[in-house]
Structures are given as structure tokens and as C-alpha cells.
Design an enzyme around this catalytic site. Structure first.
Site, PDB file in Angstrom:
ATOM      1  N   HIS A  29       0.843  -1.194   0.000  1.00 32.53           N
ATOM      2  CA  HIS A  29       0.000   0.000   0.000  1.00 32.53           C
ATOM      3  C   HIS A  29       0.883   1.250   0.000  1.00 32.53           C
ATOM      4  O   HIS A  29       1.265   1.746   1.069  1.00 32.53           O
ATOM      5  CB  HIS A  29      -0.906   0.015   1.229  1.00 32.53           C
ATOM      6  CG  HIS A  29      -1.840  -1.151   1.312  1.00 32.53           C
ATOM      7  ND1 HIS A  29      -1.418  -2.422   1.654  1.00 32.53           N
ATOM      8  CD2 HIS A  29      -3.182  -1.252   1.086  1.00 32.53           C
ATOM      9  CE1 HIS A  29      -2.449  -3.243   1.635  1.00 32.53           C
ATOM     10  NE2 HIS A  29      -3.531  -2.561   1.292  1.00 32.53           N
ATOM     11  N   HIS A 260      -3.958   3.340  -3.564  1.00 36.53           N
ATOM     12  CA  HIS A 260      -4.138   2.869  -2.189  1.00 36.53           C
ATOM     13  C   HIS A 260      -3.406   1.562  -1.920  1.00 36.53           C
ATOM     14  O   HIS A 260      -2.576   1.479  -1.014  1.00 36.53           O
ATOM     15  CB  HIS A 260      -5.626   2.693  -1.871  1.00 36.53           C
ATOM     16  CG  HIS A 260      -5.891   2.242  -0.463  1.00 36.53           C
ATOM     17  ND1 HIS A 260      -5.758   0.935  -0.058  1.00 36.53           N
ATOM     18  CD2 HIS A 260      -6.289   2.922   0.631  1.00 36.53           C
ATOM     19  CE1 HIS A 260      -6.050   0.837   1.225  1.00 36.53           C
ATOM     20  NE2 HIS A 260      -6.382   2.039   1.664  1.00 36.53           N
ATOM     21  N   HIS A 471     -27.372 -15.294  26.374  1.00 38.36           N
ATOM     22  CA  HIS A 471     -26.318 -15.063  27.364  1.00 38.36           C
ATOM     23  C   HIS A 471     -25.619 -16.353  27.788  1.00 38.36           C
ATOM     24  O   HIS A 471     -24.799 -16.335  28.712  1.00 38.36           O
ATOM     25  CB  HIS A 471     -26.912 -14.375  28.603  1.00 38.36           C
ATOM     26  CG  HIS A 471     -27.120 -12.901  28.422  1.00 38.36           C
ATOM     27  ND1 HIS A 471     -27.838 -12.376  27.373  1.00 38.36           N
ATOM     28  CD2 HIS A 471     -26.679 -11.837  29.140  1.00 38.36           C
ATOM     29  CE1 HIS A 471     -27.865 -11.060  27.471  1.00 38.36           C
ATOM     30  NE2 HIS A 471     -27.154 -10.704  28.525  1.00 38.36           N
TER      31      HIS A 471
END
Length: 660
Positions: A29, A260, A471
Site C-alpha cells: 500500500h 491505495h 447469554h
């Protein structure tokens, strides 16, 4: 003062090392290093307090490249400023197998890499943790030993990731004024313009989170310097929005997404050399530029030596404590203190939930280790992580040792990584095991980096009860055990809990998680044993000569295994019980030990209130498994264990069926 011409040449050295390395690797990059080179040159050239000759100097400033894909920015800086273990050959080996210069910065690969920043957003949250550590240690040891800044460079991706909001909000709340974040505001992501996916007013966002904000031209050295100096005077964390051009200097591709994440190509690099008046060949830095950068690397030598003199003049006891803690060593009395605690447990044999057993262990540990920094993600009464020594840390008072992280599990885990990386503190914090999913990227990075962080995960099974399946962790033991270099503990009683804490704290180079119960458990170990049996990962709890059945269990299910053994023994079936508090440690034992613990009983049964995955390594593919095959349900814990068939009677029935 650096002249504009000299600044440009120094910044261009970063740019060309980056574009040449990416080109040679045919991967990488280049856009961020080219665009952020001016910011980096001003920061490192004039302000960052660091010493390449002593890269672990405890009072250095920390620099975190949160936008880790721009790794060549950091590697170029490390080479240019004179870190001995970052050579031009390392730069040429960018992204190659075995190279220090990995695609994203990896902690431990080379000096000056403060953390592993691959997943976007991790770096800024790590930086928050580092700033917390600096503030806490400054409070404790004084500003003469701890007074430095934490800088982070973030991109649009870091700010889009949800973890950034958690970290930003926490930093603003705590008024971490020595945290300075640069935003590489180039308006480009991989897909194209940021406007394709986002229209957030980042300045307004940061202001609303109690940050100081500054907007600058990221290619103007004077504005960059003025922003840093203003940030140094702020009573809040500072966000510097640096407007930059991605791929700056590549005349045909700059400002576009094409620069990029792809090599520029020989033609564009040649055009960039012409555009920026850079005549040096690939990987060659002109002598005058390299000399200028090497002088930058020497800039803080005097400051570091003055700090060392202050440390040497510090009271001997305080100095020894400071050095011990930054070395990561525990006090010499640690093992004997835990041993005495185990003797006390054996004398009382309490029937308690392991979350309460953990609190009891922490009461002893926190009394001995001033470096533990506790906390909870807004579940303090449930996690039992706050002991008598743990006064709460507040925005105006960092003298305490307990962090109220808020409902921010992901940022909590990442900031804990930053605290551990900073040095001088051992972070632990609590949450529900089910919410380890929120923490997983940060836990994985802690394991990848090999750092000492301890997660207290309570409510570890269907034993949570009435809160229901949302949960109740079912697949989480298996999921966490799948992470290399993470120790997952499931202690069966108070003794094992103390032993697991002892192991976790002695492990300098890997994180640990303690999965603890809400419900009370009978003691599995009723007699004192000097050895830390949990350190073997699995050990024989109840032996039987010529055993026909071996029952292996972890955590709360060890109680079920013991009851099943008693019933089978009463029926004349010789049965042994093996407690398995930590799979990872067991599979690190030698082959003879593993074979002896697994044994040769014709029937092997695993018992755990989770899915089977992973257990076949112990019980074999033909072994019986008593556990979960589905999500849980809402109801009292005892009813749920019966409903899902995780009972002593079910174990006995499985054994008898196998023996028939």
C-alpha cells in the site's frame, strides 16, 4: 529548525523507500506512506521522544501506526532514524517470507514496532491503553520517570470501524491529554471516494466525545508543527485532521484509489522521481538526507541519558520496583503467597462459584502485586473483579487501580493490549464469556503478539440460567481454544482458580482467559497439594486401578464427573476422574504424561457444558460426550442441566451403554 527544502528531501526519502519496496514486492500500500510522509517527518524530526539505540526506554513516546496497511511508512522511519535491526536489506525484503517487514507491522519483529496493527481500529484502541498506562504510572512513580506522549496515525478505515467509537469515547471521558491522534484525511478508501460509504463529520464527532480538534494541511510542515505544539498544551486528547493527498508525488495516480493498495508501476515511479526531483536509484537514500535522518535518531539521546540519571538518583526501593515492573517480573514472594492461600483454601474447603473464588484469589494477588490494573466492562458486581485495594480510576484521579471500562468490550480488550505493551502494568478485566465474541479480534492479537493480558469471563455456561440462550455460551470454549497461544482456563473450584491465576500471571508471553461460573460448586480438591496441578492442563483427580471408565471434565462439570464416579463405583465399575482445567497446557506436556492421563480405560467420557469440538483429542472419536448440541434456553440453571442431559445420571447411563 528544518528548512522547507530539507524537510521535502527527508519526506521524499520515506516516499521513495515506500514506493520502491512495494514495487519490488509487487504487493503493498504505497498511498498512505506517500501521503503521510510530511506528518511523519515533522513528528519524528522535531517532536517524537525516542532513541533507536535504546528502543525499550520506558519513558519514550509511543507511536502507533493504526492504519497498519501503510507499514512502509513505519519501516522507512525505523531504517532512516537508525534502528540497528532495520536495514536496507530488510526494506528490500518487504512482505517476503521470514522478513521483519511484514505486510502489516508486527510487534516483536523489529525494534520500534510498538504493536501489531493489522485489523483497522485496533491501533487507536491500543494507543488509548498506552495513554492510560502512562497516566497511571506517572501518578504512581512521578513525572520524572513517566511523562511521555502517545501518538497514533489513523485512516478513514480506523475511524469507520466500531471499535474506534468505543476507544474515542473512553479517551475523551478520561481526559487523556497526552494522547494525540493524526487523521490521514485523504478522502479515499479501497473502493474509491470515502463519500461512497460515509458522510460522518469526524471533527464534530470527536468534539462531541470531549476531544480537542485541529484541522491542518497535512503537507504544510509549519501547520503540522503548530498543531503538535497546541496538542501538547491541551487538557483533552487531541485529534489532528491532516488534509492529505493519497499517493502524494505520483503525478498520474495521486488522489485516487488506484494508489491505495497496488504498486505504482515502473512508469509512475519514474514520473514521481521527476515530479519530486529525486534522482537517487531505487533503495538509495542520498548521503545528506540519510545523515539528516540519523541525526534525528540521535536527537533524544541526551534526554534519555538525563532520564537514566534521574532513575539512578531515585530512592533504591522505588527504582528497584520500577525496574522489576518494566522487566515484567513478579515479586520473589509470589509463589509462596499463592501456596499459603492454597493451604488456607484446603483448611476451609468452601463451596463457592468460581467467579467468587477468583475474587478471593485477586484479593491476595492485588495485595501483593501493585502492578495489576483491574476492571470490568460494566459488570463489576457480576465479575467480582474489584477487590479492597482497587480504588476506582476517574478522569480527575488516576491514583486508583480499577478501570470502569463501560459497555465497551472490544475497546476494553484492545486497550488492555496497549497497557500490557506499554509495560509496567498487568491488566485484567471482566466480562461475560458470551461477550468474548466482542473481544475476539483483540484477544487474537494479544495471542499473536504474545503479551500478558488476563480476561475474566464469568457466567460461562448454561449455568447462567434465566438470562437465556443469548447469554449462555455454547461454542465459546471451542472457539477460544482454537486461538493459538491463548490459554483458556476452566477451573473447577477455589483451589484450581488460585492455580489458574498463578499460571496466568507468570505467563509473560501469552494472554489468558478464565472462564468462571455463576453457580456455586463443591470443592473438587479437598486436600492441600504443593504442586500446581492445573499447570499440567489435566490431571487425575480420582484414580482407580484397572479403570473401566475414565471421565474427563472441566470447570463446573467436574462436580458432575465426581458424582458420576461415585455412582459407578457403587455399582462396582472402577472409574477414574480427570480434571481438565486447560487444554492448551495439557497438550504441551510430553507424550508419556498425556498418554498416562488419557489412560487405557475402554470407556472414555467427556463432560462439558459446551459443544464437543476439541474433546476428541482426549476421549477419541468413539468416546462419549455429555454436553451441548444446541443453544441453551431460559430457566433456572439446575433445570437446564437436567433438560439438556448434563447430569451425573446421564454420564452413568453413557458409561453403562458403552460397557454393555
Amino acid at each position: 529548525m528544518i528548512s522547507p527544502e530539507k524537510h521535502n528531501r527527508m519526506a521524499n526519502a520515506i516516499r521513495f523507500l515506500a514506493m520502491d519496496a512495494v514495487e519490488k514486492a509487487n504487493s503493498g500500500h504505497p498511498g498512505l506512506p506517500l501521503g503521510a510522509a510530511d506528518v511523519a517527518t515533522v513528528l519524528f524530526g522535531r517532536y517524537l521522544k525516542f532513541d533507536p539505540k535504546n528502543p525499550l526506554w520506558p519513558d519514550r513516546d509511543r507511536f502507533v501506526l493504526s492504519a497498519g496497511h501503510g507499514s512502509m511508512l513505519l519501516y522507512a522511519l525505523l531504517y532512516l532514524t537508525g534502528y540497528e535491526d532495520m536495514t536496507i536489506e530488510d526494506i528490500k525484503s518487504f512482505r517476503q517470507l521470514g522478513a521483519k517487514t511484514a505486510g502489516h507491522p508486527e510487534y516483536g519483529h523489529a525494534s520500534g514496532i510498538e504493536t501489531t496493527t493489522g485489523p483497522l481500529g485496533q491501533g487507536i484502541a491500543n494507543a488509548v491503553g498506552m495513554a492510560i498506562a502512562e497516566r497511571k504510572l506517572s501518578e504512581e512513580f512521578g513525572s520524572e520517570l513517566q511523562s511521555h506522549y502517545t501518538y497514533a496515525l489513523v485512516g478513514d478505515g480506523c475511524l469507520m470501524e466500531g471499535i474506534s467509537q468505543e476507544a474515542i469515547a473512553l479517551a475523551g471521558h478520561l481526559k487523556l491529554n497526552k494522547l494525540i491522534v493524526f487523521w490521514d484525511d485523504n478522502k479515499i478508501t479501497i473502493d474509491g471516494a470515502v463519500s461512497l460509504s460515509d458522510s460522518t463529520d469526524q471533527i464534530a464527532r470527536l468534539k462531541s466525545a470531549n476531544w480537542n480538534t485541529i484541522e491542518i494541511d497535512g503537507h504544510n510542515p509549519d501547520e503540522i508543527a503548530a498543531a503538535i505544539e497546541a496538542a501538547h498544551k491541551s487538557d483533552k486528547p487531541t485529534f489532528i485532521a491532516a488534509k492529505t493527498i493519497i499517493g502524494f508525488g505520483a503525478p498520474n495516480k495521486q488522489g485516487t484509489h488506484k494508489v491505495h493498495g497496488s504498486p505504482l508501476g515502473a512508469e509512475e515511479i519514474a514520473a514521481a522521481r521527476k515530479s519530486l526531483n529525486w534522482e537517487a536509484e531505487a533503495f538509495v537514500v542520498p548521503a545528506d538526507v540519510l545523515d539528516a535522518w540519523r541525526l534525528v535518531g540521535l536527537r533524544a539521546t541526551k534526554v534519555r541519558k538525563e532520564w537514566e540519571e534521574r532513575l539512578n538518583q531515585t530512592d533504591a526501593e522505588k527504582r528497584a520496583e520500577f525496574n522489576r515492573r518494566f522487566a515484567g517480573d513478579l515479586p520473589g514472594s509470589f509463589d509462596t503467597t499463592i501456596d499459603a492461600f492454597k493451604q488456607k483454601i484446603a483448611a476451609n474447603n468452601p463451596t463457592v462459584a468460581t467467579r467468587k473464588a477468583s475474587e478471593d484469589a485477586l484479593e491476595v494477588i492485588n495485595g501483593l502485586l501493585p502492578e495489576t490494573l483491574g476492571g470490568s466492562a460494566d459488570l463489576t458486581p457480576s465479575n467480582n473483579t474489584k477487590t479492597s485495594q482497587m480504588k476506582s480510576i476517574t478522569p480527575t484521579d488516576f491514583s486508583g487501580r480499577y478501570m470502569h471500562w463501560g459497555i465497551r468490550e472490544h475497546a476494553t480488550a484492545a486497550a488492555m493490549n496497549g497497557i500490557a505493551l506499554h509495560g509496567g502494568l498487568i491488566p485484567y478485566s471482566g466480562g461475560f464469556l458470551i461477550f468474548s465474541d466482542y473481544c475476539r479480534p483483540s484477544v487474537r492479537l494479544a495471542a499473536l503478539m504474545g503479551i500478558r493480558v488476563v480476561h475474566v469471563w464469568t457466567h460461562d455456561s448454561i449455568g447462567v440460567g434465566e438470562d437465556g440462550p443469548t447469554h449462555q455460551p455454547v461454542e465459546h470454549f471451542a472457539a477460544l481454544r482454537a486461538i493459538p497461544n491463548l490459554l483458556l482456563f476452566r477451573p473447577a473450584d477455589e483451589t484450581e482458580t488460585a492455580e489458574c491465576w498463578q499460571i496466568a500471571l507468570k505467563e509473560k508471553h501469552r494472554p489468558s482467559g478464565l472462564a468462571l461460573t455463576r453457580q456455586n460448586l463443591i470443592p473438587a480438591r479437598t486436600e492441600y497439594e504443593e504442586k500446581n496441578l492445573s499447570a499440567y492442563g489435566a490431571y487425575e483427580l480420582i484414580s482407580a486401578s484397572d479403570a473401566k471408565v475414565s471421565i474427563f471434565a472441566s470447570g463446573s462439570e467436574v462436580e458432575i464427573a465426581i458424582k458420576a464416579q461415585q455412582q459407578l463405583a457403587a455399582k462396582g465399575v472402577p472409574t477414574r476422574v480427570v480434571s481438565v482445567p486447560c487444554f492448551e497446557l495439557f497438550f504441551e506436556q510430553d507424550a508419556d504424561y498425556q498418554e498416562a492421563i488419557i489412560g487405557n480405560a475402554p470407556v472414555k467420557i467427556g463432560v462439558e457444558a459446551g459443544i464437543r469440538q476439541g474433546w476428541d483429542a482426549i476421549i477419541g472419536s468413539t468416546g462419549a460426550f455429555i454436553g451441548m448440541k444446541s443453544f441453551g434456553a431460559s430457566g433456572p440453571a439446575k433445570d437446564l442441566y437436567k433438560h439438556f442431559g448434563i447430569t451425573a445420571e446421564a454420564v452413568v447411563a453413557a458409561a453403562e451403554a458403552k460397557l454393555a
